[in-house]
Write an enzyme that holds these catalytic residues in place. Sequence first.
Site, PDB file in Angstrom:
ATOM      1  N   LYS A   1      19.833  68.641  44.480  1.00 25.61           N
ATOM      2  CA  LYS A   1      18.679  67.785  44.235  1.00 25.61           C
ATOM      3  C   LYS A   1      19.060  66.821  43.120  1.00 25.61           C
ATOM      4  O   LYS A   1      19.022  67.149  41.943  1.00 25.61           O
ATOM      5  CB  LYS A   1      17.471  68.626  43.830  1.00 25.61           C
TER       6      LYS A   1
ATOM      7  N   GLY B   1      19.617  68.690  32.299  1.00 27.61           N
ATOM      8  CA  GLY B   1      18.441  67.866  32.050  1.00 27.61           C
ATOM      9  C   GLY B   1      17.799  68.233  30.731  1.00 27.61           C
ATOM     10  O   GLY B   1      18.441  68.782  29.831  1.00 27.61           O
ATOM     11  N   SER B   2      16.509  67.984  30.632  1.00 26.85           N
ATOM     12  CA  SER B   2      15.814  68.195  29.370  1.00 26.85           C
ATOM     13  C   SER B   2      15.572  69.673  29.103  1.00 26.85           C
ATOM     14  O   SER B   2      15.502  70.498  30.032  1.00 26.85           O
ATOM     15  CB  SER B   2      14.470  67.457  29.388  1.00 26.85           C
ATOM     16  N   THR B   3      15.418  70.008  27.843  1.00 25.40           N
ATOM     17  CA  THR B   3      15.143  71.387  27.452  1.00 25.40           C
ATOM     18  C   THR B   3      13.808  71.851  28.013  1.00 25.40           C
ATOM     19  O   THR B   3      13.664  72.994  28.472  1.00 25.40           O
ATOM     20  CB  THR B   3      15.170  71.520  25.922  1.00 25.40           C
ATOM     21  N   GLU B   4      12.823  70.963  28.008  1.00 29.48           N
ATOM     22  CA  GLU B   4      11.506  71.307  28.543  1.00 29.48           C
ATOM     23  C   GLU B   4      11.598  71.706  30.014  1.00 29.48           C
ATOM     24  O   GLU B   4      11.041  72.722  30.446  1.00 29.48           O
ATOM     25  CB  GLU B   4      10.552  70.124  28.369  1.00 29.48           C
TER      26      GLU B   4
ATOM     27  N   GLY C   1      14.291  72.699  31.546  1.00 28.38           N
ATOM     28  CA  GLY C   1      15.108  73.900  31.609  1.00 28.38           C
ATOM     29  C   GLY C   1      14.277  75.162  31.467  1.00 28.38           C
ATOM     30  O   GLY C   1      14.524  76.172  32.145  1.00 28.38           O
TER      31      GLY C   1
ATOM     32  N   GLU D   1      22.431  73.180  31.142  1.00 23.71           N
ATOM     33  CA  GLU D   1      23.003  72.233  30.169  1.00 23.71           C
ATOM     34  C   GLU D   1      21.884  71.286  29.817  1.00 23.71           C
ATOM     35  O   GLU D   1      21.477  70.442  30.612  1.00 23.71           O
ATOM     36  CB  GLU D   1      24.207  71.501  30.777  1.00 23.71           C
TER      37      GLU D   1
ATOM     38  N   CYS E   1      23.509  63.597  26.421  1.00 21.16           N
ATOM     39  CA  CYS E   1      23.069  64.752  25.630  1.00 21.16           C
ATOM     40  C   CYS E   1      23.998  65.023  24.453  1.00 21.16           C
ATOM     41  O   CYS E   1      23.611  65.693  23.501  1.00 21.16           O
ATOM     42  CB  CYS E   1      22.992  65.986  26.517  1.00 21.16           C
TER      43      CYS E   1
ATOM     44  N   GLU F   1      15.268  64.227  20.485  1.00 23.15           N
ATOM     45  CA  GLU F   1      16.267  63.507  21.265  1.00 23.15           C
ATOM     46  C   GLU F   1      15.681  62.181  21.753  1.00 23.15           C
ATOM     47  O   GLU F   1      14.674  62.165  22.470  1.00 23.15           O
ATOM     48  CB  GLU F   1      16.729  64.356  22.446  1.00 23.15           C
TER      49      GLU F   1
END
Length: 489
Positions: free
Chosen positions: A187, A240-243, A245, A262, A296, A394
């Site tokens: 995706k 992608g973003s921590t959120e 993730g 990551e 990142c 970030e």
Amino acid sequence: MKLLEPHRDVSAFLATSQGLRIADARVETGALLDVIDPSFDTLATQVAMGSAEHIDEAVSAARQALAGPWGSMTAHDRGQLLWRLADAIEANKQIFGELDAIDNGKPMHVARDVDAVYSARHFRYFAGWPSKIEGKTIPVSSPGKMNLTKVEPVGVCGLITPWNYPTLMVAWKLAPALAAGNTVVLKPAEQTPLTALYLADLALQVGFPPGVLNVVPGLGRDAGAALASHPGVDKVGFTGSTETGRRIVESSVGNLKKVSLELGGKAANILFADADLDKAGAGSFWALFGNNGQSCTAGARLFVQRSVRDQVVERLAEMAKALSVGPGMDAAAHDLGPVISRPQMDKVLGYINAGQAQGGEIVAGGGQQGETGYFVSPTVMHSVTDDMTVAREEIFGPVLCVLDFDDEDEAIARANDTDFGLAAGGWTRDLDRAMRLSSQLKAGTLWINTWGDTDAASPFGGMKQSGYGREMGEEAIALYSQTKSVWFG
């Protein structure tokens, strides 16, 4: 401004209805995903938009391929296919470069000569691994018993990739997943699906069995969420973003699938007064402005020792003002392109305004550039302190924040004072100090007197809220494999 004439294959690709790639079929969905050219804020093309139903079809196709020709293929033949795909990427690097320039906005020459070329190298490295994945015979203590291990593929892997490196991030995940013998449902980021779709076509052309690589563009909340939670997916690899993730992890609990992440970063880059200031200044500049700050691992927090702060800041401002910024397909071959989207541009500009409001001083850039497209002027901000929003969150754009410090212990403590831990580094001529930095900085990748180097053979990944698991190298094969213990009596 003179735009490059697109390669005829690129023009044909953009003009053709691009369905999902499920097995060897192009699947039309009835719903379309707009692909916007961020250089001009215009519609480049549309592709089919997948849903949970299409994810289910793709997982089924991947499962069939795993039970069929791909699962029974020899390690040698699997490696040969990976090598052929690498050749195909390199032979078509112009097309990859143009497609990335159109849907991502990065300068075409960078997308072609860096992203595409290094993607091919990545596949070549992992093409050598299938014949080297092996178990062990273990001398166990039970009399008359033998124990051995077998290293097997995890199964069906769901890969979710970001928009900042549309081709390269796919290669980072796809190559080891295939080398280990898995099948894949990919995706890609909804903003940048073009090269993933093109790569799926190339994979079929070079001989990959249908269903080994399935590509389902779509929205994260629909296709991405369905892939992360699907009971037929054995492993999810996400960048992608921590959120997001965190949501991936929550979605994975249904079948306790293997997950690697990551995620975001806020890398600290420490420049000591004893460093080679010319090398350190240029390296620290590109540590942030490489890929327009949309990385990142960007060296977003530049700590400069107070005794050399003013001259370093002056040099950084000069370099930022000298950067050439323009459309990805401009014949002028600019240094930087636009940021990815209008929401991202607004977010970056909002951080700049917040930094100024909290006391940061702009010495270069500081606003939108031009009236067309999503361009942000390369920005250098100093007088930044650790508690400012621009130093904590970030930004993911061309904004370099300069902080000053007095001594080594202070710099290391402040560098580690972050929720993130993807990358960090420093610049010094003192070997002892360099070794201390390598031990005391808390990040998955450290760069000393350099920045941004990666290699397919070297592991890459984060600590803390920057994720877990390691891309690349032998560790990536382990990420996409599982070990079975077998006893004989």
